[in-house]
Design an enzyme around this catalytic site. Structure first.
Site, PDB file in Angstrom:
ATOM      1  N   ASP A 251      30.752  55.473  39.513  1.00 41.67           N
ATOM      2  CA  ASP A 251      30.722  54.049  39.185  1.00 41.67           C
ATOM      3  C   ASP A 251      30.913  53.199  40.432  1.00 41.67           C
ATOM      4  O   ASP A 251      30.876  53.691  41.549  1.00 41.67           O
ATOM      5  CB  ASP A 251      31.737  53.715  38.079  1.00 41.67           C
ATOM      6  N   LYS A 273      30.741  49.986  35.415  1.00 39.31           N
ATOM      7  CA  LYS A 273      30.867  48.755  34.649  1.00 39.31           C
ATOM      8  C   LYS A 273      30.913  47.617  35.636  1.00 39.31           C
ATOM      9  O   LYS A 273      31.661  47.671  36.602  1.00 39.31           O
ATOM     10  CB  LYS A 273      32.160  48.751  33.835  1.00 39.31           C
ATOM     11  N   ILE A 309      45.557  57.397  37.293  1.00 38.96           N
ATOM     12  CA  ILE A 309      46.266  56.132  37.494  1.00 38.96           C
ATOM     13  C   ILE A 309      45.277  54.992  37.265  1.00 38.96           C
ATOM     14  O   ILE A 309      44.358  54.788  38.066  1.00 38.96           O
ATOM     15  CB  ILE A 309      46.902  56.067  38.897  1.00 38.96           C
ATOM     16  N   MET A 386      43.883  45.608  39.663  1.00 33.43           N
ATOM     17  CA  MET A 386      42.949  44.776  38.896  1.00 33.43           C
ATOM     18  C   MET A 386      43.495  43.365  38.698  1.00 33.43           C
ATOM     19  O   MET A 386      43.282  42.756  37.651  1.00 33.43           O
ATOM     20  CB  MET A 386      42.643  45.428  37.533  1.00 33.43           C
TER      21      MET A 386
HETATM   22  N1  SAH Z   1      42.201  54.995  39.628  1.00 31.13           N
HETATM   23  C1  SAH Z   1      42.258  53.980  40.650  1.00 31.13           C
HETATM   24  C2  SAH Z   1      42.441  52.612  40.094  1.00 31.13           C
HETATM   25  C3  SAH Z   1      41.310  52.133  39.268  1.00 31.13           C
HETATM   26  S1  SAH Z   1      41.522  50.490  38.705  1.00 31.13           S
HETATM   27  C4  SAH Z   1      43.364  54.332  41.650  1.00 31.13           C
HETATM   28  O1  SAH Z   1      44.160  55.233  41.408  1.00 31.13           O
HETATM   29  O2  SAH Z   1      43.394  53.697  42.699  1.00 31.13           O
HETATM   30  C5  SAH Z   1      40.652  49.572  39.884  1.00 31.13           C
HETATM   31  C6  SAH Z   1      41.592  48.788  40.744  1.00 31.13           C
HETATM   32  O3  SAH Z   1      42.109  49.631  41.763  1.00 31.13           O
HETATM   33  C7  SAH Z   1      40.950  47.662  41.489  1.00 31.13           C
HETATM   34  O4  SAH Z   1      40.829  46.524  40.695  1.00 31.13           O
HETATM   35  C8  SAH Z   1      41.948  47.447  42.611  1.00 31.13           C
HETATM   36  O5  SAH Z   1      43.075  46.770  42.162  1.00 31.13           O
HETATM   37  C9  SAH Z   1      42.352  48.864  42.920  1.00 31.13           C
HETATM   38  N2  SAH Z   1      41.551  49.412  44.014  1.00 31.13           N
HETATM   39  C10 SAH Z   1      40.745  50.481  43.986  1.00 31.13           C
HETATM   40  N3  SAH Z   1      40.211  50.718  45.206  1.00 31.13           N
HETATM   41  C11 SAH Z   1      40.711  49.782  46.026  1.00 31.13           C
HETATM   42  C12 SAH Z   1      40.561  49.496  47.424  1.00 31.13           C
HETATM   43  N4  SAH Z   1      39.788  50.245  48.205  1.00 31.13           N
HETATM   44  N5  SAH Z   1      41.229  48.450  47.929  1.00 31.13           N
HETATM   45  C13 SAH Z   1      42.035  47.701  47.154  1.00 31.13           C
HETATM   46  N6  SAH Z   1      42.213  47.929  45.850  1.00 31.13           N
HETATM   47  C14 SAH Z   1      41.566  48.957  45.291  1.00 31.13           C
END
Ligand code: SAH
Length: 473
Positions: A251, A273, A309, A386
């Site tokens: 995604d 999405k 997570i 998010m």
């Molecule tokens: N499973 C992921 C989270 C998914 S939810 C994890 O463990 O990181 C998606 C959110 O993750 C985004 O809205 C943001 O808040 C955060 N996120 C993911 N990648 C990121 C990045 N490279 N830099 C900053 N925030 C990030």
């Protein structure tokens, strides 16, 4: 080729090591690991030798080696790190007809010590013919990262079935094809995941299908966390599974630099999405994963960060588990941990925070629904996933529920990626600063006094000038 590579049986034979420091310790260790008896000549051994000197297979002499000491030995190592002393040992060994090696001194070497990759029973020895031991070690490190630590277990596992397979598949060519197939299949992955019973089931399914020419054995699902974006933050297991998959579901959070590491001929399916626009619902994704696996495919589901997570990984594999499809879950570096490290913000610190909370907020009727009391506590760091799109509601809710307007806040945008940007401020002005910077995410919000440490600890500059290959990496 400047040297002849061979694997020498030195079990119960005598190896002489002269020296008492780090180098000697490594030589002794290696000789012991191959089953040798080691005679160590060290007048003043450093404490590093202590664990070896206590070993019953080691005899220690507090003096330099003498001619008789070399007789009957199979190899000798000069590890004095002193040319004159090592030369003496070299001459003794030569006179006794014993092959000798002196570290970093090619003219005193009958043989060289390679960098070793140990996956017993598989062993790879890498030599640069003395030209560049450092680069030999780099190659070794690359192999370490791609050859699974448990491949040895797989070979022992497969050996158990050799006779049975020979009975069931009489034709030699067919048999070879079967073995090639099995080693690359779900069976191998099951063994390496430590699921021996599952591996046996998969093995017999395959054998049955192969010898009767019927049925498709079930595939496997890999739910893999890829970390926040920097491909260097992948785990070895993630990389290996990415290179084995038949089909990959990915995604928006998965950038092109990560995608480029997926096996080239794997089929790619975008299930991302976009905001407000659902390309594929969660249930559809789960169903697709199951369908593909039931067709016998190795299905890779890539997830940004860690799959468990805020990744809905649990929901996706519930369906897989219901169908009894084998699966693996590979953890990844979650955005909070990755972004904080790359922004120079320790999430915990003895002087600042003993607790760290990961939350995600959902805005309902302009209000964010969170446990404010739990979030507004001293000595704690809060990481909000998010949250970028509702930072203004978040900030006003924090203030309304009593958080200090001066509380430091950092917003890390595209953390760990080349276009990482970090905006810092206070709870009272962070919204304005984020607006001014026009951050577009993905971004994580970090709240707490640990943010102030960034002044001293920031190290990652990104590289905004590098031409971008895509929008998310
Ligand atoms: N499973 C992921 C989270 C998914 S939810 C994890 O463990 O990181 C998606 C959110 O993750 C985004 O809205 C943001 O808040 C955060 N996120 C993911 N990648 C990121 C990045 N490279 N830099 C900053 N925030 C990030």
């Amino acid at each position: 080729m400047d040297h002849l590579p061979i694997f020498l049986d030195i079990r119960s034979k005598t190896v002489v090591v002269s020296g008492g420091g780090t180098l000697a310790a490594r030589r002794i260790e290696r000789a012991l690991s191959a089953g040798a008896h080691v005679k160590v000549f060290a007048s003043e051994p450093t404490p590093e030798l202590d664990p070896f000197l206590a070993n019953p297979d080691v005899t220690h002499f507090r003096r330099p080696a003498e001619p008789d000491d070399l007789s009957g030995a199979i190899l000798a190592y000069g590890a004095e790190e002193n040319f004159d002393n090592d030369k003496k040992l070299h001459d003794l060994a030569r006179a006794a007809g014993v092959l000798v090696n002196v570290a970093d001194t090619m003219e005193l070497c009958d043989f060289i010590t390679p960098a070793i990759l140990d996956r017993t029973p598989f062993v790879a020895a890498i030599s640069s013919s003395g030209a560049s031991p450092i680069l030999a070690r780099t190659i070794k490190a690359e192999l370490e990262s791609t050859i699974p630590a448990t491949i040895g277990d797989l070979s022992y596992f497969l050996a158990r079935f050799r006779d049975e397979v020979a009975e069931r598949i009489a034709d030699g060519t067919q048999r070879r094809r079967f073995w090639e197939d099995v080693a690359e299949s779900v069976v191998g992955e099951r063994v390496m995941a430590g699921d021996i019973a599952g591996a046996e089931t998969a093995f017999y399914e395959k054998l049955e299908a192969f010898s009767t020419g019927s049925g498709t054995p079930v595939g496997e699902v890999y739910l893999v966390g890829t970390g926040p974006g920097d491909p260097d933050l992948l785990t070895f297991r993630a990389l290996r599974l990415m290179q084995r998959a038949d089909v990959v579901l990915y995604d928006r959070l998965i950038g092109p630099r990560i995608m480029s590491l997926v096996r080239r001929d794997a089929e790619r399916i975008y299930v991302g999405k976009k905001k407000n626009e659902h390309t594929m619902g969660q249930e559809d994704i789960s169903r697709l994963l199951a369908t593909l696996a039931l067709e016998g495919k190795r299905v890779l589901r890539l997830k940004g960060g860690d799959p468990f997570i805020f990744g809905r990984g649990g929901e996706e594999i519930e369906e897989i588990a219901r169908h009894d499809i084998p699966f693996q879950v590979v953890p990844g570096i979650t955005a909070a941990a990755g972004c904080a490290a790359y922004a120079g913000i320790p999430l915990t610190h003895r002087d600042h925070a003993q607790t760290c909370i990961f939350v995600t907020g959902h805005a309902k009727d302009g209000e964010v629904d969170l446990n404010w009391k739990a979030l507004i506590q001293p000595n704690q760091t809060v990481a909000i996933y998010m949250g970028l799109g509702m930072i203004s509601q978040l900030a006003s809710s924090f203030l309304k529920h009593g958080m200090s307007p001066d509380m430091p806040v950092a917003v890390v945008d595209k953390g760990t990626r080349r276009r990482q940007r970090v905006v810092t401020g206070k709870m009272s002005d962070i919204t304005k600063k984020v607006d001014e910077a026009a951050l577009d995410g993905p971004a994580i919000i970090v709240i707490g006094t640990v943010v102030t440490l960034r002044d001293k600890l920031a190290w990652f500059a990104g590289s905004a000038e590098v031409p971008q290959t895509g929008s998310t990496a």
